[in-house]
Design a protein around this motif. Structure first.
Motif, PDB file in Angstrom:
ATOM      1  N   GLU A  53      -4.765   5.298  10.309  1.00 17.69           N
ATOM      2  CA  GLU A  53      -5.427   6.554   9.950  1.00 17.69           C
ATOM      3  C   GLU A  53      -6.775   6.683  10.641  1.00 17.69           C
ATOM      4  O   GLU A  53      -7.151   7.768  11.100  1.00 17.69           O
ATOM      5  CB  GLU A  53      -5.596   6.634   8.430  1.00 17.69           C
ATOM      6  CG  GLU A  53      -6.107   7.976   7.936  1.00 17.69           C
ATOM      7  CD  GLU A  53      -6.227   8.032   6.419  1.00 17.69           C
ATOM      8  OE1 GLU A  53      -6.646   9.093   5.907  1.00 17.69           O
ATOM      9  OE2 GLU A  53      -5.922   7.031   5.744  1.00 17.69           O
ATOM     10  N   THR A  65      -9.552   9.905  -1.189  1.00 16.72           N
ATOM     11  CA  THR A  65      -8.643   9.922  -0.044  1.00 16.72           C
ATOM     12  C   THR A  65      -8.879  11.126   0.867  1.00 16.72           C
ATOM     13  O   THR A  65      -8.040  11.447   1.709  1.00 16.72           O
ATOM     14  CB  THR A  65      -7.174   9.889  -0.521  1.00 16.72           C
ATOM     15  OG1 THR A  65      -6.944  10.955  -1.444  1.00 16.72           O
ATOM     16  CG2 THR A  65      -6.847   8.565  -1.186  1.00 16.72           C
ATOM     17  N   HIS A  68      -8.516  -4.466   3.082  1.00 16.14           N
ATOM     18  CA  HIS A  68      -8.776  -4.420   1.654  1.00 16.14           C
ATOM     19  C   HIS A  68      -9.924  -5.359   1.307  1.00 16.14           C
ATOM     20  O   HIS A  68     -10.092  -6.405   1.948  1.00 16.14           O
ATOM     21  CB  HIS A  68      -7.554  -4.878   0.845  1.00 16.14           C
ATOM     22  CG  HIS A  68      -6.340  -4.041   1.018  1.00 16.14           C
ATOM     23  ND1 HIS A  68      -5.370  -4.313   1.958  1.00 16.14           N
ATOM     24  CD2 HIS A  68      -5.933  -2.926   0.359  1.00 16.14           C
ATOM     25  CE1 HIS A  68      -4.408  -3.408   1.866  1.00 16.14           C
ATOM     26  NE2 HIS A  68      -4.726  -2.560   0.916  1.00 16.14           N
ATOM     27  N   LYS A  87     -11.708   2.533  15.659  1.00 20.48           N
ATOM     28  CA  LYS A  87     -10.862   1.468  15.110  1.00 20.48           C
ATOM     29  C   LYS A  87     -11.304   0.114  15.641  1.00 20.48           C
ATOM     30  O   LYS A  87     -11.406  -0.869  14.883  1.00 20.48           O
ATOM     31  CB  LYS A  87      -9.403   1.724  15.470  1.00 20.48           C
ATOM     32  CG  LYS A  87      -8.440   0.681  14.922  1.00 20.48           C
ATOM     33  CD  LYS A  87      -7.024   0.937  15.362  1.00 20.48           C
ATOM     34  CE  LYS A  87      -6.497  -0.229  16.148  1.00 20.48           C
ATOM     35  NZ  LYS A  87      -5.077  -0.077  16.532  1.00 20.48           N
ATOM     36  N   PRO A 142       0.788  -1.229   0.000  1.00 17.93           N
ATOM     37  CA  PRO A 142       0.000   0.000   0.000  1.00 17.93           C
ATOM     38  C   PRO A 142       0.813   1.268   0.000  1.00 17.93           C
ATOM     39  O   PRO A 142       0.284   2.337  -0.306  1.00 17.93           O
ATOM     40  CB  PRO A 142      -0.839  -0.124   1.289  1.00 17.93           C
ATOM     41  CG  PRO A 142      -0.062  -1.074   2.148  1.00 17.93           C
ATOM     42  CD  PRO A 142       0.578  -2.028   1.218  1.00 17.93           C
ATOM     43  N   ASN A 160      -1.618  -3.657   8.075  1.00 17.15           N
ATOM     44  CA  ASN A 160      -2.446  -2.826   8.951  1.00 17.15           C
ATOM     45  C   ASN A 160      -3.515  -2.067   8.159  1.00 17.15           C
ATOM     46  O   ASN A 160      -3.941  -0.980   8.552  1.00 17.15           O
ATOM     47  CB  ASN A 160      -1.587  -1.842   9.760  1.00 17.15           C
ATOM     48  CG  ASN A 160      -2.216  -1.492  11.098  1.00 17.15           C
ATOM     49  OD1 ASN A 160      -2.939  -2.302  11.696  1.00 17.15           O
ATOM     50  ND2 ASN A 160      -1.976  -0.283  11.579  1.00 17.15           N
ATOM     51  N   ARG A 161      -3.933  -2.667   7.037  1.00 16.66           N
ATOM     52  CA  ARG A 161      -4.972  -2.076   6.209  1.00 16.66           C
ATOM     53  C   ARG A 161      -6.006  -3.135   5.838  1.00 16.66           C
ATOM     54  O   ARG A 161      -5.647  -4.287   5.575  1.00 16.66           O
ATOM     55  CB  ARG A 161      -4.389  -1.493   4.909  1.00 16.66           C
ATOM     56  CG  ARG A 161      -3.539  -0.245   5.105  1.00 16.66           C
ATOM     57  CD  ARG A 161      -2.838   0.140   3.803  1.00 16.66           C
ATOM     58  NE  ARG A 161      -2.023   1.337   3.990  1.00 16.66           N
ATOM     59  CZ  ARG A 161      -2.397   2.567   3.663  1.00 16.66           C
ATOM     60  NH1 ARG A 161      -3.575   2.767   3.100  1.00 16.66           N
ATOM     61  NH2 ARG A 161      -1.599   3.593   3.870  1.00 16.66           N
ATOM     62  N   TRP A 182      -5.711   1.101  -1.910  1.00 19.36           N
ATOM     63  CA  TRP A 182      -5.017   1.398  -0.666  1.00 19.36           C
ATOM     64  C   TRP A 182      -5.804   0.929   0.548  1.00 19.36           C
ATOM     65  O   TRP A 182      -5.256   0.787   1.626  1.00 19.36           O
ATOM     66  CB  TRP A 182      -4.733   2.903  -0.584  1.00 19.36           C
ATOM     67  CG  TRP A 182      -3.900   3.358  -1.743  1.00 19.36           C
ATOM     68  CD1 TRP A 182      -2.562   3.154  -1.914  1.00 19.36           C
ATOM     69  CD2 TRP A 182      -4.355   4.031  -2.906  1.00 19.36           C
ATOM     70  NE1 TRP A 182      -2.156   3.674  -3.120  1.00 19.36           N
ATOM     71  CE2 TRP A 182      -3.235   4.225  -3.751  1.00 19.36           C
ATOM     72  CE3 TRP A 182      -5.599   4.509  -3.334  1.00 19.36           C
ATOM     73  CZ2 TRP A 182      -3.330   4.867  -4.991  1.00 19.36           C
ATOM     74  CZ3 TRP A 182      -5.693   5.138  -4.570  1.00 19.36           C
ATOM     75  CH2 TRP A 182      -4.566   5.314  -5.381  1.00 19.36           C
ATOM     76  N   GLY A 183      -7.105   0.719   0.390  1.00 16.82           N
ATOM     77  CA  GLY A 183      -7.922   0.212   1.476  1.00 16.82           C
ATOM     78  C   GLY A 183      -8.048   1.186   2.637  1.00 16.82           C
ATOM     79  O   GLY A 183      -7.799   2.385   2.512  1.00 16.82           O
ATOM     80  N   ILE A 184      -8.440   0.642   3.782  1.00 15.19           N
ATOM     81  CA  ILE A 184      -8.653   1.442   4.988  1.00 15.19           C
ATOM     82  C   ILE A 184      -7.462   1.261   5.914  1.00 15.19           C
ATOM     83  O   ILE A 184      -7.208   0.150   6.397  1.00 15.19           O
ATOM     84  CB  ILE A 184      -9.938   1.021   5.726  1.00 15.19           C
ATOM     85  CG1 ILE A 184     -11.158   1.071   4.801  1.00 15.19           C
ATOM     86  CG2 ILE A 184     -10.160   1.901   6.950  1.00 15.19           C
ATOM     87  CD1 ILE A 184     -12.407   0.457   5.407  1.00 15.19           C
ATOM     88  N   SER A 185      -6.737   2.322   6.180  1.00 15.29           N
ATOM     89  CA  SER A 185      -5.612   2.273   7.109  1.00 15.29           C
ATOM     90  C   SER A 185      -6.132   2.321   8.543  1.00 15.29           C
ATOM     91  O   SER A 185      -6.792   3.289   8.943  1.00 15.29           O
ATOM     92  CB  SER A 185      -4.671   3.449   6.857  1.00 15.29           C
ATOM     93  OG  SER A 185      -3.774   3.619   7.938  1.00 15.29           O
ATOM     94  N   ARG A 216     -12.488   4.836   1.056  1.00 19.16           N
ATOM     95  CA  ARG A 216     -11.199   4.136   1.106  1.00 19.16           C
ATOM     96  C   ARG A 216     -11.322   2.693   0.653  1.00 19.16           C
ATOM     97  O   ARG A 216     -10.410   2.151   0.015  1.00 19.16           O
ATOM     98  CB  ARG A 216     -10.599   4.168   2.518  1.00 19.16           C
ATOM     99  CG  ARG A 216     -10.372   5.531   3.141  1.00 19.16           C
ATOM    100  CD  ARG A 216      -9.680   6.521   2.240  1.00 19.16           C
ATOM    101  NE  ARG A 216      -9.230   7.687   2.984  1.00 19.16           N
ATOM    102  CZ  ARG A 216      -9.979   8.734   3.303  1.00 19.16           C
ATOM    103  NH1 ARG A 216     -11.255   8.779   2.948  1.00 19.16           N
ATOM    104  NH2 ARG A 216      -9.475   9.762   3.976  1.00 19.16           N
TER     105      ARG A 216
END
Length: 397
Positions: A341, A272, A375, A351, A8, A372-373, A335-338, A330
């Protein structure tokens, strides 16, 4: 080609995380004729075009302070049909933008265009005006599809304009529509094959959707056109993803495929969470916490701007609203969801909620957690929006 979604931090938007002070969107609400599936705001009457362009420029001046300080990274002319603008109208808009904004030297400046507008003379005008990226709405290379959608061009015009545009522009995106009633898998494969032969760097491909108050919906209700088949659209999507991946394109957002270096900076800014300013009737704006949308009426828009009034409504997004929108946008991207973030932006409780909601989707192989994302997997990709809804926070704050 390697699966870039497993890495990512590679191919990040704008070349690096966080770059881009803002995006400017200009809505040109005019079309030669109405496509049967379209529910965007536009008029087929050109009577107010000169006056409206002047008011677009005035709105730019009135709202220039709404974007954060820094360079504009993207300018996008959407619609409607922006390729209907004359060289004089384009010059007026660009003169206003450059007078009131600092535009990055490498800014992406996109204009949506229809094949029937793209004569050699028009393409030269667009190039000279400062456009450096064309988004061309072909939708299909087959006459029966174009007639059903009430497009103003034919398949010959589509191919000729694309070949000619390549002489002037390196950065060209082609729009195609799948899931069209009566479109076989073979015809969809042929559409993709023709598109790939053009060797363009970017494709935007959308499933045909039946929107309220459109001619398409009325024709389906009357039995004139067959209903849209979701299973057929899903099969078309799988063919699309597989074929473009094999051809070296990166599937960086649900509907978008690009060669590295040719991802849409403008649309990536939306996905984003970058701030953007929308100018023109029906245009939307976002500053990170507040959303605004202009009136969808050309006459009311013109009258308001003439009085130096801003004809928009606005809403303050709650933390939950922003979280849900964050998840939705996202998850559509490579890149998916961090998780980092999410925690930084919304707090640890959000989270933890996200991870809890994701558990059954991870078990069903609809989502995967890497680097850590979160997808969407290949299995879940066509259902991205529905999967996002499963992760939403629905209780009131």
């Amino acid at each position: 080609m390697k699966d870039q979604s497993q890495h990512p931090n590679q191919l990040l938007p704008f070349g690096e995380a966080g770059r881009g002070a803002g995006a400017l969107y200009i809505h040109i609400p005019f079309c030669k004729q109405a496509c049967h599936y379209c529910d965007f705001h536009f008029s087929t009457s050109m009577k107010k075009k000169d006056e409206l362009v002047a008011m677009l420029c005035r709105e730019i001046v009135l709202r220039k302070g709404e974007l954060p300080a820094g360079e504009l990274q993207t300018i996008y002319f959407g619609g409607g049909t922006p390729s209907l603008l004359s060289s004089e109208e384009l010059k007026l808009i660009f003169d206003t933008i450059y007078e009131h904004f600092t535009v990055a030297e490498d800014a992406e400046i996109t204009l949506e265009a229809n094949p029937d507008d793209l004569s050699r003379e028009k393409v030269e005008v667009l190039k000279a005006a400062g456009i450096n990226r064309l988004s061309i709405g072909v939708q299909s290379f087959f006459e029966e599809d174009l007639r059903m959608m009430n497009r103003a061009h034919n398949e010959v015009e589509a191919l000729e304009c694309l070949q000619m545009a390549k002489e002037y522009f390196d950065n060209i995106s082609l729009d195609l529509i799948y899931g069209i009633p009566g479109m076989s898998e073979e015809r969809w494969k042929e559409n993709i094959s023709i598109a790939l032969q053009l060797e363009l760097p970017h494709f935007s491909c959308y499933a045909l959707t039946v929107e309220p108050n459109t001619a398409l919906k009325k024709f389906i209700e009357k039995g004139v056109i067959k209903p849209v088949d979701d299973d057929a659209a899903s099969a078309h999507f799988e063919i699309l993803v597989r074929t473009l991946k094999e051809a070296g394109y990166v599937h960086y957002e649900f509907s978008n495929f690009g060669k590295p270096g040719y991802f849409s900076k403008n649309n990536t800014a939306y996905w984003t969470g970058k701030p953007y300013l929308g100018i023109g009737p029906s245009a939307h704006s976002f500053d990170g916490k507040k959303r605004k949308w202009n009136v969808s009426n050309n006459s009311l828009y013109i009258k308001a701007i003439q009085k130096e009034e801003l004809p928009y409504e606005e809403e303050e997004l709650s933390t939950t609203d922003r979280y849900n929108e964050h998840v939705m946008t996202r998850l559509r991207t490579m890149w998916g969801i961090s998780l980092e973030e999410v925690e930084k932006e919304f707090g640890s409780s959000y989270k933890e909620y996200l991870l809890e909601q994701a558990k059954p989707l991870l078990q069903d192989n609809m989502l995967e957690l890497t680097h850590n994302r979160l997808h969407v997997t290949a299995k879940g990709k066509f259902l991205s929006d529905g999967i996002a809804a499963e992760l939403f926070l629905v209780n009131l704050e």
